[in-house]
Write a protein that holds these residues in place. Structure first.
Motif, PDB file in Angstrom:
ATOM      1  N   ASP A  84       7.865  -3.468  -6.989  1.00  0.00           N
ATOM      2  CA  ASP A  84       9.035  -3.403  -6.378  1.00  0.00           C
ATOM      3  C   ASP A  84       9.685  -2.648  -5.034  1.00  0.00           C
ATOM      4  O   ASP A  84      10.480  -1.782  -5.311  1.00  0.00           O
ATOM      5  CB  ASP A  84      10.236  -3.138  -7.809  1.00  0.00           C
ATOM      6  N   VAL A  85       8.571  -2.820  -4.216  1.00  0.00           N
ATOM      7  CA  VAL A  85       8.846  -1.960  -3.051  1.00  0.00           C
ATOM      8  C   VAL A  85       9.064  -2.871  -1.914  1.00  0.00           C
ATOM      9  O   VAL A  85       8.310  -4.016  -1.837  1.00  0.00           O
ATOM     10  CB  VAL A  85       7.551  -1.079  -2.708  1.00  0.00           C
ATOM     11  N   PRO A  86      10.058  -2.966  -1.247  1.00  0.00           N
ATOM     12  CA  PRO A  86      10.548  -3.990  -0.319  1.00  0.00           C
ATOM     13  C   PRO A  86       9.504  -4.086   0.839  1.00  0.00           C
ATOM     14  O   PRO A  86       9.201  -5.367   1.264  1.00  0.00           O
ATOM     15  CB  PRO A  86      12.012  -3.527   0.364  1.00  0.00           C
ATOM     16  N   GLY A  87       8.867  -2.874   1.331  1.00  0.00           N
ATOM     17  CA  GLY A  87       8.005  -3.244   2.451  1.00  0.00           C
ATOM     18  C   GLY A  87       7.013  -1.671   2.651  1.00  0.00           C
ATOM     19  O   GLY A  87       7.263  -0.846   2.129  1.00  0.00           O
ATOM     20  N   ALA A  88       5.933  -2.139   3.226  1.00  0.00           N
ATOM     21  CA  ALA A  88       4.805  -0.864   3.061  1.00  0.00           C
ATOM     22  C   ALA A  88       3.872  -1.226   4.530  1.00  0.00           C
ATOM     23  O   ALA A  88       3.716  -2.506   4.673  1.00  0.00           O
ATOM     24  CB  ALA A  88       4.117  -0.764   1.809  1.00  0.00           C
ATOM     25  N   GLN A  89       3.210  -0.260   4.773  1.00  0.00           N
ATOM     26  CA  GLN A  89       2.147  -0.333   5.577  1.00  0.00           C
ATOM     27  C   GLN A  89       1.064   0.571   5.132  1.00  0.00           C
ATOM     28  O   GLN A  89       1.204   1.357   4.351  1.00  0.00           O
ATOM     29  CB  GLN A  89       2.407   0.375   6.929  1.00  0.00           C
ATOM     30  N   VAL A  90      -0.100   0.073   5.168  1.00  0.00           N
ATOM     31  CA  VAL A  90      -1.436   0.949   4.745  1.00  0.00           C
ATOM     32  C   VAL A  90      -2.344   0.946   6.013  1.00  0.00           C
ATOM     33  O   VAL A  90      -2.380  -0.268   6.667  1.00  0.00           O
ATOM     34  CB  VAL A  90      -2.139   0.233   3.552  1.00  0.00           C
ATOM     35  N   ALA A  91      -2.813   2.016   6.216  1.00  0.00           N
ATOM     36  CA  ALA A  91      -3.873   2.125   7.202  1.00  0.00           C
ATOM     37  C   ALA A  91      -5.231   3.055   6.439  1.00  0.00           C
ATOM     38  O   ALA A  91      -4.753   3.984   5.658  1.00  0.00           O
ATOM     39  CB  ALA A  91      -3.465   2.980   8.484  1.00  0.00           C
ATOM     40  N   ILE A  92      -6.436   2.548   7.159  1.00  0.00           N
ATOM     41  CA  ILE A  92      -7.564   3.373   6.404  1.00  0.00           C
ATOM     42  C   ILE A  92      -8.450   3.639   7.706  1.00  0.00           C
ATOM     43  O   ILE A  92      -8.795   2.836   8.424  1.00  0.00           O
ATOM     44  CB  ILE A  92      -8.155   2.222   5.475  1.00  0.00           C
ATOM     45  N   LEU A  93      -8.669   4.876   7.506  1.00  0.00           N
ATOM     46  CA  LEU A  93      -9.590   5.405   8.493  1.00  0.00           C
ATOM     47  C   LEU A  93     -11.123   5.665   7.745  1.00  0.00           C
ATOM     48  O   LEU A  93     -11.380   6.328   6.924  1.00  0.00           O
ATOM     49  CB  LEU A  93      -9.302   6.834   9.063  1.00  0.00           C
TER      50      LEU A  93
END
Length: 414
Positions: free
Chosen positions: A11-20
């Motif tokens: 129930d999260v409206p929006g997200a970003q994920v980044a992986i190094l």
């Protein structure tokens, strides 16, 4: 499970994920920036990173140390003309190291509004002379946003520029970061995420500029955050060296503290940021060159971040939950605990917050109803809703705990 499925699940409206990993950054985004506008979240959108900003502030301080402009153990007053706390001994003793490790004894938050102009931080630090001081420096780790505002002022004085200008000149521009907003006036130039209480948009994006060095304004993409982290892995290893090893449990699986960095078991470091309905999570395993950033625009972001860290090889403890059959909260835990803003009374079943001033009451809002809690461990309790962990520390000499550690900050027995 892909990111779109995960944000729906939690129930999260929006997200970003980044992986190094292996020196390269890959990123993705899903959902919307606001449930009101329905603008899609993209990888070049900016999310507020909250208290992850403290690592950026620590880096600005370390740059000054590297240049010979100060040492971490200099009294702050040596570099801030007129710096004064209400406690004269603390005024003489507080150092940058105390501030970076949350051991300065400065209370967690002061709410004096000094505006949004470039002089807001200077004006705010001047008001600390009239604020009650919590603890002698070096006594106990007690998380202090206000302490990091003092560090921000130290940076301003030694660089001769407003904090946000120093951020841009010392870090944002040299790293070539293109999706970073150091103030709200810059955020509007990007696709900016709006915070949500669950899925309901907040009515404010940021508070007064006075708290910018602790985490109220800085916003960016997850990719740019990890570009900054990549610099940390090569040039600023000293910031991750343990400084405080005795950290009370407040539910974030923290085993120690570096200079700005939270230290976690298994040689993992990171930080968490909360700001006006946005939650940001950063975990880094320096030994593997692995880093994961999860930026969300909801108070529901924590379980989502936990899944993503686990899926990508970062070993994190599951979020704490109340035990099925908790032991009773015993008499030594009962009492009223105080900081300069609030009294918190703990009895056998609940916590009750009471503001100590009209200003504190205005920020406490409707959080005056008792909060149900249960025993979690020998010296810890947990709220039955929200699952916030708090620790009881020490003894006041009568068998009662001396401090309640709530949200990382100490409240002393009244």
């Amino acid at each position: 499970m892909n990111l779109s499925e995960l944000i729906a699940k939690h129930d999260v409206p929006g997200a970003q994920v980044a992986i190094l990993a292996d020196g390269e950054i890959r990123d993705e985004a899903a959902g919307v920036l606001s449930t009101r506008t329905q603008v899609p979240a993209t990888t070049d959108s900016v999310f507020k990173i909250g208290s992850i900003t403290k690592i950026w502030t620590a880096t600005l301080v370390q740059q000054l140390v590297d240049e010979g402009a100060l040492t971490l153990d200099d009294p702050v007053r040596d570099h801030l003309p007129g710096f004064r706390l209400s406690d004269d001994q603390a005024t003489e003793a507080v150092t940058a190291r105390h501030l970076l490790t949350h051991t300065s004894g400065i209370a967690p938050n002061h709410f004096t509004d000094t505006g949004c102009n470039d002089d807001a931080i200077a004006k705010f630090v001047a008001t600390l002379a009239d604020e009650e001081h919590l603890l002698p420096p070096g006594t106990l780790l007690s998380y202090s946003n206000t302490g990091f505002t003092v560090l921000g002022r130290l940076v301003e004085v030694l660089r001769g520029k407003p904090f946000h200008d120093v951020l841009r000149e010392q870090l944002v521009a040299p790293l070539g970061l293109t999706t970073v907003a150091t103030i709200p006036y810059e955020a509007i130039l990007h696709r900016a995420a709006v915070g949500h209480a669950g899925t309901v948009p907040t009515k404010k994006w940021a508070v007064s500029y006075r708290t910018a060095p602790s985490g109220s304004h800085l916003a960016m993409s997850a990719r740019d955050l990890l570009t900054f982290v990549r610099l940390q892995l090569t040039d600023f290893a000293g910031l991750r060296e343990p400084q405080v090893n005795d950290v009370p449990d407040f539910g974030d699986d923290i085993s120690g503290w570096g200079l700005g960095w939270m230290l976690h078991p298994g040689n993992v470091v990171g930080h968490t940021g909360v700001s006006k309905g946005q939650k940001a999570f950063l975990r880094v395993d320096p030994s593997r060159g692995l880093a994961v950033a999860v930026l969300t625009n909801s108070t529901n972001g924590r379980p989502l971040a936990h899944e993503i860290f686990t899926e990508n090889g970062i070993d994190v403890a599951p979020p704490p939950t109340p035990p099925a059959d908790p032991a009773p909260i015993d008499d030594r835990m009962h009492g009223t605990y105080r900081n300069p803003l609030y009294d918190i009374t703990l009895d056998s079943t609940c916590l009750t917050y009471r503001p100590r001033s009209d200003l504190a009451a205005s920020f406490l809002g409707d959080r005056t109803d008792p909060v149900e809690v249960v025993r979690l461990g020998d010296d810890t309790i947990i709220t039955t809703r929200g699952h916030e962990v708090m620790s009881l520390i020490g003894s006041d000499g009568t068998g009662r705990a001396k401090f309640l550690h709530n949200g990382g900050a100490a409240y002393r027995i009244a």
